[in-house]
Design an enzyme around this catalytic site. Structure first.
Site, PDB file in Angstrom:
ATOM      1  CB  SER A 209      -0.940  -0.018   1.218  1.00 57.98           C
ATOM      2  OG  SER A 209      -1.915   0.989   1.112  1.00 57.98           O
ATOM      3  CG  ASN A 210      -0.303   4.630  -1.431  1.00 54.18           C
ATOM      4  OD1 ASN A 210      -1.035   5.375  -0.805  1.00 54.18           O
ATOM      5  ND2 ASN A 210      -0.691   4.011  -2.537  1.00 54.18           N
ATOM      6  CB  ALA A 211       1.934   7.327   3.294  1.00 59.10           C
ATOM      7  CB  SER A 212      -2.840   7.899  -0.193  1.00 55.04           C
ATOM      8  OG  SER A 212      -4.101   8.491  -0.348  1.00 55.04           O
ATOM      9  CB  ALA A 276      -2.191   7.063  -3.736  1.00 56.61           C
TER      10      ALA A 276
END
Ligand code: CTP
Length: 404
Positions: A209-212, A276
């Site tokens: 995943s990512n930090a969005s 994102a």
């Protein structure tokens, strides 16, 4: 000042403070500019000024109680019929009630139910205005999409100088006109916004995943709804609250986002893709948790669909706006995405050191066509959402785009 007030419907809430008399002059100014004004007074306001003053100025009934109106639920009708709600003067007490969601009279009940821009012009003693409780309540209103017209420094009822006087009439009229102008570009339009991260699991306990956080999409959705659009927000996994008055569809993987976006974007007036999206997903997903063996684990990744590019291929007359998360050669790369994905505009976001992700602030530049460029500056995401929708609204009205 623009002609935005002509023919507009304004809900004016008047609270019980000495500045209530100024609400009469304000009402007169609004009526003279062609606005239709429905005045709602608190019981305390009636101690300072009579309903007759307002009904004489507006030639309309004035409402003071939930119980004495000719109908059962006037609070809902009043805010549904209005284009914008203004509270002037707003007392510390009513500001506190709005921040807490207390609805114990007609004014606070109506404002809680309002899905239109809400403007608050405080007026009170300077020490009350300065008190941390009032400051915190005003900050809460700000984060929930209320616009504040700050009070001014001047002679207060206590016969001393201080900050607490109701803002000058021109400033309040300007705030109303701006809210009405913004509303006109998206009013009645169908808007789809994507936001938040995707999660691509490789076993039941782990994912890529990512930090969005989806904060930008949530701010955009709230602002678009305030402007009178019918908004669908496709939102990835986030702990943030989704905005009121918006149809929220949750997704987790890029594939789920793709299905939801293709189904909802068809025929929309405006699509803004701020999600994102992970460009890859694990090629295999284990149904049971992978246990460590002390050896390296190789996870093969397969490419995900480019949701925005697919939307671009079938965009029809939809105005399509993407985001570009970049760490270098920002505008060059963003212009390449603008063309490749058939977008009408793209908002460039600097994500070096995870800037822009999960933080309250962001910096954006909007690009369109061969050369179109507007810096939207660095600001809180709520404020940037306002600027971005202002710019997009203008492009939509002028017919400018990469594809025109
Ligand atoms: N996007 C998408 N589907 C993907 C990847 C991105 O819909 N699989 C959308 C994003 O929502 C954003 C835009 O495409 O609006 C640009 O995303 P970005 O991550 O900046 O670029 P990518 O297209 O992924 O290209 P690259 O990885 O080369 O930067």
């Amino acid at each position: 000042m623009s002609d935005a007030l002509r023919g507009s419907r304004i809900f004016l809430g008047v609270c019980g403070g000495i500045a209530a008399y100024k609400a009469a002059a304000l009402t007169s100014a609004l009526v003279q500019r062609g606005a239709i004004v429905d005045v709602v007074m608190t019981a305390e306001a009636e101690r300072f000024i009579t309903p007759l003053t307002f009904s004489s100025l507006t030639a309309r009934p004035v409402y003071a109680s939930l119980w004495d109106a000719p109908e059962r639920i006037p609070h809902i009708r009043l805010v549904r019929e209005a284009d914008v709600a203004l509270v002037a003067p707003a007392t510390a007490n009513v500001i506190a009630k709005l921040a807490a969601g207390i609805a114990d009279d007609l004014l606070t009940t109506a404002l809680l139910a309002a899905r239109i821009p809400r403007i608050v012009a405080p007026a009170m003693n300077d020490a009350m205005y300065d008190d941390p409780a009032t400051r915190a309540n005003l900050a809460t209103l700000g984060t929930r999409g209320y616009e504040l017209v700050d009070p001014e420094r001047g002679f207060l009822a206590e016969r001393e100088l201080g900050v607490g006087r109701l803002a000058a009439e021109d400033r309040i009229l300007d705030a109303l006109a701006r809210a009405l102008e913004r509303r006109s570009s998206l009013h009645g339009k169908r808007v789809v916004i994507t936001g938040g991260p995707t999660r691509e699991p490789f076993d039941p306990a782990r994912f890529l995943s990512n930090a969005s956080t989806g904060a930008t999409a949530i701010a955009l959705a709230r602002e678009a709804a305030l402007r009178g659009a019918g908004v669908t927000l496709l939102l990835g996994p986030t702990l943030l609250d989704s905005p009121a008055g918006v149809d929220v569809v949750r997704f987790s993987t890029a594939a789920e986002l793709r299905d939801a976006a293709l189904a909802r974007a068809a025929g929309a007036d405006l699509v803004i893709a701020s999600a994102a999206v992970s460009d890859w997903r694990p090629a295999q997903r284990s149904d049971s948790k992978l246990h460590k063996s002390g050896k390296a684990l190789a996870v093969e990744l397969s490419p995900n669909p480019d949701v925005l590019a697919e939307l671009g291929e079938r965009k029809g007359s939809t105005f399509l706006v993407g985001f570009a998360a970049e760490t270098d050669r920002h505008e060059e790369r963003a212009r390449e995405k603008l063309a490749r994905k058939h977008l009408d505009a793209i908002a460039v976001n600097d994500v070096r050191d995870e800037r822009g992700f999960g933080t309250g602030e962001n910096s954006l530049v909007l690009l369109w066509g061969a050369q179109g460029r507007r810096e939207l500056g660095t600001a809180a995401k709520d404020a940037l959402a306002v600027r971005l929708l202002d710019a997009i609204g203008q492009l939509m009205e002028s017919g400018s785009s990469a594809c025109s």
